[in-house]
Design an enzyme around this catalytic site. Sequence first.
Site, PDB file in Angstrom:
ATOM      1  N   GLU B 119       0.518  -0.873   0.144  1.00 42.75           N
ATOM      2  CA  GLU B 119       0.466   0.218   0.418  1.00 42.75           C
ATOM      3  C   GLU B 119       0.890   1.283   0.123  1.00 42.75           C
ATOM      4  O   GLU B 119       1.562   1.476   0.790  1.00 42.75           O
ATOM      5  CB  GLU B 119      -0.818   0.012   1.585  1.00 42.75           C
ATOM      6  CG  GLU B 119      -2.249   1.574   1.424  1.00 42.75           C
ATOM      7  CD  GLU B 119      -2.943   1.433   2.145  1.00 42.75           C
ATOM      8  OE1 GLU B 119      -2.366   0.707   3.721  1.00 42.75           O
ATOM      9  OE2 GLU B 119      -3.882   2.098   2.102  1.00 42.75           O
ATOM     10  N   LYS B 193      -9.816   2.044  -2.413  1.00 42.42           N
ATOM     11  CA  LYS B 193     -10.056   1.829  -1.618  1.00 42.42           C
ATOM     12  C   LYS B 193     -11.590   1.414  -0.931  1.00 42.42           C
ATOM     13  O   LYS B 193     -12.326   2.937  -0.859  1.00 42.42           O
ATOM     14  CB  LYS B 193      -9.040   2.361  -0.375  1.00 42.42           C
ATOM     15  CG  LYS B 193      -9.066   2.096   0.368  1.00 42.42           C
ATOM     16  CD  LYS B 193      -7.292   1.710   1.630  1.00 42.42           C
ATOM     17  CE  LYS B 193      -7.507   1.822   2.901  1.00 42.42           C
ATOM     18  NZ  LYS B 193      -6.291   2.102   3.524  1.00 42.42           N
ATOM     19  N   CYS B 230      -5.557  -2.595   1.993  1.00 41.35           N
ATOM     20  CA  CYS B 230      -5.536  -2.584   3.921  1.00 41.35           C
ATOM     21  C   CYS B 230      -6.381  -2.701   4.663  1.00 41.35           C
ATOM     22  O   CYS B 230      -6.787  -4.101   4.675  1.00 41.35           O
ATOM     23  CB  CYS B 230      -4.950  -1.463   3.934  1.00 41.35           C
ATOM     24  SG  CYS B 230      -4.148  -1.573   5.538  1.00 41.35           S
TER      25      CYS B 230
END
Lengths: 367, 367
Positions: B119, B193, B230
Amino acid sequence: MDSCEHSLDNIIKNNLNPEQLKEFNRIYYGRENHSELKLKESTRKISNEKNFQVAAYSFSAANEEVRNPRVVKLGLVQHSVVLPTDRPVDEQRNAIFEKVSHIIEAAAAEDVNILCLQETWSMPFFLCTKEREKWSGFAESTVNGPSVTFLSQLAKKHDMVIISPILEDDNGVWWNSAVVIDANGTVLGKHKKNHLPSIGGFKETDYYSPGDGGHPVFDTRYGKVAVNICYGRHHALNWMMFGLNGAEVVFNPAATIAEFGESFWGIEARNAAIANNYFTCGINRVGTEVFGEKKITRSYYGSSYVTAPNGIRTPSLSRVKDGLLIAEVDLNLCRQIKDHWGFQMTARLDIYADELREQVATNYVNN
Amino acid sequence: MDSCEHSLDNIIKNNLNPEQLKEFNRIYYGRENHSELKLKESTRKISNEKNFQVAAYSFSAANEEVRNPRVVKLGLVQHSVVLPTDRPVDEQRNAIFEKVSHIIEAAAAEDVNILCLQETWSMPFFLCTKEREKWSGFAESTVNGPSVTFLSQLAKKHDMVIISPILEDDNGVWWNSAVVIDANGTVLGKHKKNHLPSIGGFKETDYYSPGDGGHPVFDTRYGKVAVNICYGRHHALNWMMFGLNGAEVVFNPAATIAEFGESFWGIEARNAAIANNYFTCGINRVGTEVFGEKKITRSYYGSSYVTAPNGIRTPSLSRVKDGLLIAEVDLNLCRQIKDHWGFQMTARLDIYADELREQVATNYVNN
């Protein structure tokens, strides 16, 4: 514990030095020390006499200003059958009742508040035979069958919530059900297994249909509980709906063999506790069961365990021995972890409701 | 590997006898033997010179009558930053580029086909500072920013799909995005994300909004891939939608510290592989980063790993060292496991679409 038993927990405990053990425990179990609880002498005595393992662990929560702690003891029971499967049904069942009664007495002596038995605990797991008629005596009413009658008395006697996963006979229609008996001995309700395996030659759909009762949560005397039966643990949405409906403890009574996924037995229920921030209790039977002239054989690996809403887990019970696992928990931990991690706040369920509806409408065309 | 590194894998490998190790591996990793692949001498040489770990494992699938095997090599890169965070942005980024270029060269020499970085790989993870303006030089265009320019050349040179998770600057609006570059060097698309953490003092919502692009799957030269960035790994439905949209490999590039959930790093991506029957690749940065006069410090624990659609996983990369993890996989395994276990067939998505819609409509009144 048996020296012949190669459980992951035993291999670890017996081979690492204290510093390594701490580090292993931190990474694998989520805490360096298991917070093991001391058992009563009487519990040690009966467990030795009757040859079952007892282990007890504690999970604490922070003190809160508004709510008092809600400390309850959860009990998980794993056990083998007693008699050969060609003996009369009543004899087989009564022998199991007799065995389990000692374990429940020990649980009561240790002040267990909510206890759950394994999937179809009152019978050998004959579903692997593909036969139906010759085993139908094991199917029971959830209202006045032998299991509910037997356990209601114990629940009342010990002020204990007892969850009884059985093969249900509802006027000739079978279901794989879990009966929730409240601490006064009355039946609060039941949950019917939502997802049924059909793997290779093993098909539960030969016996009963997937549950039609959604995802009930039972508001028992000691807390809000739900039951995700066996194969349902592979379905993240099954776990999630129990959480959205308010469950604080979700039991996963199972009958599962090493050939199918022993390596992820420790993953799925634990992941569900992490994702939904409730306690999960995986319960699997032990022992080897042999059926019919073809000697169809199934061996179960036990390994029952508890995971807290923060992902910390207990060691497993034995792979081969009857056992009682006790977890003293503060149910306040569920909301505390939700508030800290924010998984619910960030879940964006609205977009998933839409996307799932679209998937269903288009028959999964992308797949 | 460093002797000071107390990884779970090293503790195990160094303390069990061969028989115990087999049994531990069977229960924990899902197979007794890791099927380690031999590395080229040149790979050993450069990894020693440049001080990064390389490990490679193989996952096979059954032969099929209709489909040919689809063997591809996945590459996961974990690395620390190089320069102190008070140095000029360009210097910091170029130093990272230089370091990563050696790892990608090694991956190319080992015939990696699809590679994913961690990330926001091209910068220190400054989001913990709560500052914005002074770090804005690290935000990049996904069209012609320094990272995509640098990696597109390498992708083309090596016929390699490269996934580049960066902090995106889209005309002054920031996103946490992953850019998917196909093996010819062109950008196939990006994913933003979907779920953003807001935990204690750490709030990514200070910097950017949750993604508005749903759950895209990218049909690359070597297979169908998706990216779950994540914190999205905590959301079972995020994983599920990538699966329903056809992903065969889902990468989970992360920047996550031991204080938040090292004990479930090994659980969530693995559970997703099991539940959705695709390969998952968890990638976490390593090293310690220090920011500003307050010396805000964050240490990352690496431990990148791959899980196959049947739940079998590789050992982790180091907790502290840069590394390249290679997994040779046959993508046919995804459908084979789906056909065997039947999780998709038994998923009953229709009832969940309804129940989720109802939860959203009633504002979660049961909670």
